[in-house]
Scaffold this motif. Structure first.
Motif, mmCIF file in Angstrom:
data_model
loop_
_atom_site.group_PDB
_atom_site.id
_atom_site.type_symbol
_atom_site.label_atom_id
_atom_site.label_comp_id
_atom_site.label_asym_id
_atom_site.label_seq_id
_atom_site.Cartn_x
_atom_site.Cartn_y
_atom_site.Cartn_z
ATOM 1 N N TYR A 249 0.831 -1.205 0.000
ATOM 2 C CA TYR A 249 0.000 0.000 0.000
ATOM 3 C C TYR A 249 0.860 1.247 0.000
ATOM 4 O O TYR A 249 1.886 1.320 0.672
ATOM 5 N N THR A 250 0.406 2.232 -0.771
ATOM 6 C CA THR A 250 1.096 3.511 -0.798
ATOM 7 C C THR A 250 0.024 4.578 -0.718
ATOM 8 O O THR A 250 -1.060 4.415 -1.300
ATOM 9 N N SER A 251 0.294 5.638 0.032
ATOM 10 C CA SER A 251 -0.772 6.627 0.198
ATOM 11 C C SER A 251 -0.808 7.553 -1.004
ATOM 12 O O SER A 251 0.228 7.995 -1.502
ATOM 13 N N TRP A 295 8.461 -0.876 3.485
ATOM 14 C CA TRP A 295 8.412 -0.008 2.304
ATOM 15 C C TRP A 295 8.910 -0.775 1.087
ATOM 16 O O TRP A 295 9.606 -1.777 1.206
ATOM 17 N N ILE A 296 8.641 -0.223 -0.091
ATOM 18 C CA ILE A 296 9.082 -0.892 -1.321
ATOM 19 C C ILE A 296 10.604 -1.018 -1.344
ATOM 20 O O ILE A 296 11.150 -2.004 -1.850
ATOM 21 N N THR A 297 11.303 -0.034 -0.785
ATOM 22 C CA THR A 297 12.768 -0.103 -0.797
ATOM 23 C C THR A 297 13.253 -1.372 -0.104
ATOM 24 O O THR A 297 14.187 -2.029 -0.570
ATOM 25 N N GLY A 298 12.597 -1.719 0.983
ATOM 26 C CA GLY A 298 12.964 -2.938 1.697
ATOM 27 C C GLY A 298 12.603 -4.188 0.921
ATOM 28 O O GLY A 298 13.371 -5.158 0.882
ATOM 29 N N GLY A 370 24.216 5.220 -1.225
ATOM 30 C CA GLY A 370 22.978 5.433 -1.963
ATOM 31 C C GLY A 370 22.007 6.299 -1.198
ATOM 32 O O GLY A 370 22.084 6.396 0.024
ATOM 33 N N THR A 371 21.119 6.954 -1.933
ATOM 34 C CA THR A 371 20.029 7.680 -1.293
ATOM 35 C C THR A 371 18.739 7.445 -2.069
ATOM 36 O O THR A 371 18.754 7.201 -3.271
ATOM 37 N N VAL A 372 17.620 7.542 -1.363
ATOM 38 C CA VAL A 372 16.312 7.301 -1.974
ATOM 39 C C VAL A 372 15.204 7.912 -1.133
ATOM 40 O O VAL A 372 15.350 8.032 0.081
ATOM 41 N N GLY A 373 14.135 8.285 -1.787
ATOM 42 C CA GLY A 373 12.913 8.660 -1.074
ATOM 43 C C GLY A 373 12.440 10.066 -1.313
ATOM 44 O O GLY A 373 11.251 10.345 -1.259
ATOM 45 N N GLU A 374 13.347 10.978 -1.553
ATOM 46 C CA GLU A 374 12.985 12.370 -1.805
ATOM 47 C C GLU A 374 14.199 13.042 -2.419
ATOM 48 O O GLU A 374 15.294 12.475 -2.420
ATOM 49 N N PRO A 375 14.001 14.244 -2.942
ATOM 50 C CA PRO A 375 15.171 14.928 -3.507
ATOM 51 C C PRO A 375 16.198 15.170 -2.400
ATOM 52 O O PRO A 375 15.827 15.551 -1.286
ATOM 53 N N ASP A 397 22.077 8.451 -6.352
ATOM 54 C CA ASP A 397 20.804 9.092 -6.016
ATOM 55 C C ASP A 397 19.760 8.369 -6.853
ATOM 56 O O ASP A 397 19.635 8.592 -8.052
ATOM 57 N N THR A 398 19.046 7.441 -6.214
ATOM 58 C CA THR A 398 18.183 6.512 -6.951
ATOM 59 C C THR A 398 16.749 6.994 -6.938
ATOM 60 O O THR A 398 16.131 7.083 -5.883
ATOM 61 N N TRP A 399 16.205 7.287 -8.092
ATOM 62 C CA TRP A 399 14.813 7.723 -8.159
ATOM 63 C C TRP A 399 13.921 6.578 -8.595
ATOM 64 O O TRP A 399 14.193 5.932 -9.614
ATOM 65 N N TRP A 400 12.882 6.355 -7.832
ATOM 66 C CA TRP A 400 11.873 5.343 -8.192
ATOM 67 C C TRP A 400 10.689 5.450 -7.256
ATOM 68 O O TRP A 400 10.636 6.370 -6.438
ATOM 69 N N GLN A 401 9.737 4.536 -7.384
ATOM 70 C CA GLN A 401 8.482 4.622 -6.643
ATOM 71 C C GLN A 401 7.974 3.231 -6.278
ATOM 72 O O GLN A 401 8.392 2.243 -6.887
ATOM 73 N N ARG A 498 17.206 15.696 -12.900
ATOM 74 C CA ARG A 498 17.091 16.039 -11.495
ATOM 75 C C ARG A 498 15.604 16.025 -11.164
ATOM 76 O O ARG A 498 14.802 16.708 -11.802
ATOM 77 N N ILE A 499 15.248 15.246 -10.179
ATOM 78 C CA ILE A 499 13.847 15.181 -9.779
ATOM 79 C C ILE A 499 13.588 16.383 -8.874
ATOM 80 O O ILE A 499 14.282 16.579 -7.877
ATOM 81 N N THR A 500 12.583 17.174 -9.226
ATOM 82 C CA THR A 500 12.343 18.384 -8.440
ATOM 83 C C THR A 500 11.255 18.186 -7.400
ATOM 84 O O THR A 500 10.963 19.084 -6.633
ATOM 85 N N GLY A 597 9.600 9.250 6.026
ATOM 86 C CA GLY A 597 10.497 10.388 5.972
ATOM 87 C C GLY A 597 10.130 11.460 4.956
ATOM 88 O O GLY A 597 10.917 12.357 4.689
ATOM 89 N N LYS A 598 8.939 11.371 4.372
ATOM 90 C CA LYS A 598 8.547 12.403 3.404
ATOM 91 C C LYS A 598 7.754 13.493 4.120
ATOM 92 O O LYS A 598 6.869 13.201 4.915
ATOM 93 N N ILE A 599 8.086 14.742 3.816
ATOM 94 C CA ILE A 599 7.359 15.856 4.421
ATOM 95 C C ILE A 599 5.930 15.843 3.905
ATOM 96 O O ILE A 599 5.703 15.732 2.705
#
Ligand code: 7RM
Length: 635
Positions: A249-251, A295-298, A370-375, A397-401, A498-500, A597-599
């Motif tokens: 599930y994702t909100s 989370w999906i990352t896990g 690595g980093t993930v989750g937000e800019p 800097d890994t972008w995905w969903q 660059r993901i904004t 961790g997302k605002i």
């Protein structure tokens, strides 16, 4: 040339070009060479983004756990598969070998069967980061049951909503969990949640904290005695490539959480492929992703991707601040971590603390960060690069969903030159497009738009559980024949992305499109600022004006607030231009954050526009108390 393991930039470009020109040939070769199939596919890909319908490796038969476990037993049976690091540093770490993990998964799978779980049944897993979590995920996959992991920080309401949405027959939980110096009564939360659920027949309970809990007779069962009595072998259920593997599930920005459905074959191929390349994993590496398996990352990069590659993957039960802010770095030293993958929010939190917490430890084993989750903002990027990587470790800097199943845009370390705050280039098989408001693709470089993907990749979610219409409306309706990510991005002069941030984070001020991330970057450069968040609020003339929420570093120093406001706006003027200056700046003790961790900007937007009567669903907030504090001092 190897499709599977990219080792330098030329090879990246070659492989990428091939993956775009001949996607089916490309993925067929990857799938054929590196995985165990009980039967090969009849067709590599069938797709139609208008329905939408996406099928990879149709007709193929496999079990993903054979690829994550059985396949490795002869060559690396005694290698550590899961390295468990407990919450309490005085408790011993556990090294679970591939042989042992295989046996534990088989026993668990047999327990599931003995409680009536069959292929296609939904099993909700509500466990802390203990080995049983990974084992239960794999046990479901072993017998073809669909797992749905619910992050064990969610409330009983969030849990019951998800159980009811997928009509789960079973819940797997523990008596409680450790989180830093606290314990959490997980079983109590499950009991409360289950008052509103009718489909759950059995609850399996792992013992972790030895608390005194209620066991409802007939429904609740202690896990360990069942495992002890279960056979050590369990033949894998042979699945179709397109059979469901899990729901996560994702909100959404509105409405109920979306149960993203991932299937078996494509998800396995893509997560394994991207794990290998993005982390440049080698046989004796010790890889650590600090995410939670909730989370999906896990799912993709603690469990499936690493295990499909025969890797050693670390599971950490605790938090970065316990027993002190050096915990991450202590673990890196202790286990000689080679790849370390975390979120910008964690980096910023640790960067606020004294550098002694870092410098006390030997981090020289690290090779890739690595980093993930937000800019990731510039300051955090440099802090990570300088202090953790010693300027020697490429930052991916890994972008995905959740929806994409695996990483789509990221540097390939040691091949792609990195650039602070840029996710850089699409991985093989990924065809991004930037779109303007009129639905036209923006070609060329040095442009900015809405990020879409033009062609399917193997691990894209196939539907929203029980609501295919919503799947279509959310992802395939905004732009013709494209998957819309909901994110904005810019492409620089060499084609780097660059993901904004989420497109709803784009604020139009006097006709200028302003992304929140670059403004926040400028603010965060101020030496007194720890973190910030920008939202828009209605303005008679400009359409929107900017409202900044700023957390100051705790230095004990008394500062002139108005002077600080002037300095912050000067930084923004210097970096972006006066158009991006903030109309209002509120100093706050914290920002409302989701548990990943997302605002939660939705709430900040409401406060900025003085509309706090209905803040919507705040059940996924980590720190709901901070909302009241912000409202009290709102400008
Ligand atoms: C993996 C994950 C997805 C949203 C996504 C973005 C944001 C994720 C990055 C990022 C900038 C990144 N899945 N996001 N990674 N933004 N740079 N490297 O986080 O479903 O929970 O979130 O997260 O907005 O759409 S998720």
């Amino acid at each position: 040339m190897s499709n599977y393991h990219i080792k330098h930039l030329e090879e990246y470009f070659q492989v990428y070009r091939k993956s775009v020109r001949y996607p089916e040939v490309f993925w067929e070769e990857v799938a054929e060479e590196h995985f165990l199939w009980r039967k090969k596919w009849d067709k590599v890909l069938e797709w139609d983004f208008t329905k939408p319908e996406i099928k990879w490796f149709q007709g193929a038969k496999l079990n993903i756990t054979e690829n994550c476990l059985d396949k490795h037993l002869y060559i690396r049976g005694d290698k550590t598969a899961i390295l468990f690091e407990p919450n309490n540093p005085d408790e011993e770490a556990q090294h679970i070998t591939y042989n042992q993990l295989h046996e534990r998964v088989c026993r668990f799978a047999n327990v599931l069967k003995s409680k009536g779980i069959q292929k296609g049944d939904r099993v909700v897993i509500y466990l802390p980061m203990i080995p049983e979590l990974a084992v239960s995920v794999l046990a479901c996959a072993r017998i073809g049951a669909i797992h749905s992991v619910v992050f064990a920080g969610f409330s009983s309401t969030a849990l019951s909503t998800r159980i009811n949405d997928c009509q789960a027959k079973m819940v797997i939980t523990s008596d409680g969990s450790y989180r830093g110096s606290k314990t959490i009564d997980l079983k109590g939360i499950v009991d409360e949640g289950l008052e509103d659920c009718t489909t759950v027949e059995n609850v399996l309970v792992a013992k972790r904290i030895n608390s005194d809990i209620d066991m409802k007779s007939g429904r609740d069962h202690w896990l360990q005695p069942l495992l002890d009595n279960a056979p050590t072998e369990c033949a894998p259920e042979i699945m179709d490539a397109e059979d469901p593997l899990f729901i996560l599930y994702t909100s959404g920005s509105t409405g109920r959480p979306k149960g993203m459905l991932h299937t078996t074959g494509g998800y396995m191929v893509y997560t394994a492929y991207t794990f290998k390349n993005v982390f440049q994993y080698k046989e004796n590496d010790i890889y650590w992703c600090t995410a939670d398996i909730g989370w999906i990352t896990g799912h993709s990069y603690i469990v499936y991707g690493p295990l499909a590659n025969g890797a050693t993957t670390v599971m950490f039960e605790g938090v970065p601040s316990y027993p002190d802010y050096g915990r991450f770095w202590e673990i890196v030293q202790k286990h000689k971590i080679t790849q370390f993958y975390t979120a910008p929010t964690a980096i910023r939190a640790l960067a606020k603390e004294n550098l002694d917490y870092v410098n006390k430890y030997d981090l020289s084993s690290l090779r890739v960060l690595g980093t993930v989750g937000e800019p990731i903002n510039e300051e955090a990027w440099h802090w990570y690069n300088d202090n953790i990587g010693d300027k020697k470790c490429p930052i991916v800097d890994t972008w995905w969903q959740t929806e994409t199943g695996g990483i789509l845009i990221s540097p390939v370390p040691f091949s792609t030159p990195t650039k602070p705050t840029y996710a850089t280039l699409p991985l093989p098989g990924i065809q991004p497009a930037l779109m303007d408001e009129n639905g036209n693709e923006i070609k060329g470089n040095s442009v900015e738009g809405r990020l879409c993907i033009k062609f399917p990749w193997p691990s894209i979610a196939r539907t929203i559980w029980g609501d295919h219409e919503r799947y279509k409306n959310t992802y395939f309706s905004a732009f013709d024949n494209k998957y819309f990510t909901g994110d904005g991005a810019l492409r620089d002069e060499v084609g780097y992305y660059r993901i904004t941030g989420r497109v709803d984070d784009v604020i139009i001020v006097s006709g200028h499109n302003l992304g929140t991330a670059p403004i926040e970057d400028s603010i965060n450069e101020h030496p007194a600022v720890a973190e910030s968040a920008i939202v828009g609020f209605p303005h008679d003339i400009k359409g929107n004006a900017l409202y900044g929420y700023v957390i100051l570093k705790e230095t004990g120093e008394v500062r002139d607030r108005d002077n600080l406001r002037r300095e912050i706006n000067q930084l923004i003027t210097d970096h972006i231009g006066p158009i991006a200056k903030l109309d209002k700046i509120q100093f706050v003790p914290g920002l409302p954050k989701t548990r990943s961790g997302k605002i939660m900007r939705r709430i900040l937007r409401k406060i900025a526009s003085k509309d706090t009567s209905n803040l919507g669903d705040t059940s996924t907030l980590l720190n709901p108390e901070v909302v009241e504090l912000i409202i009290k001092d709102a400008l």
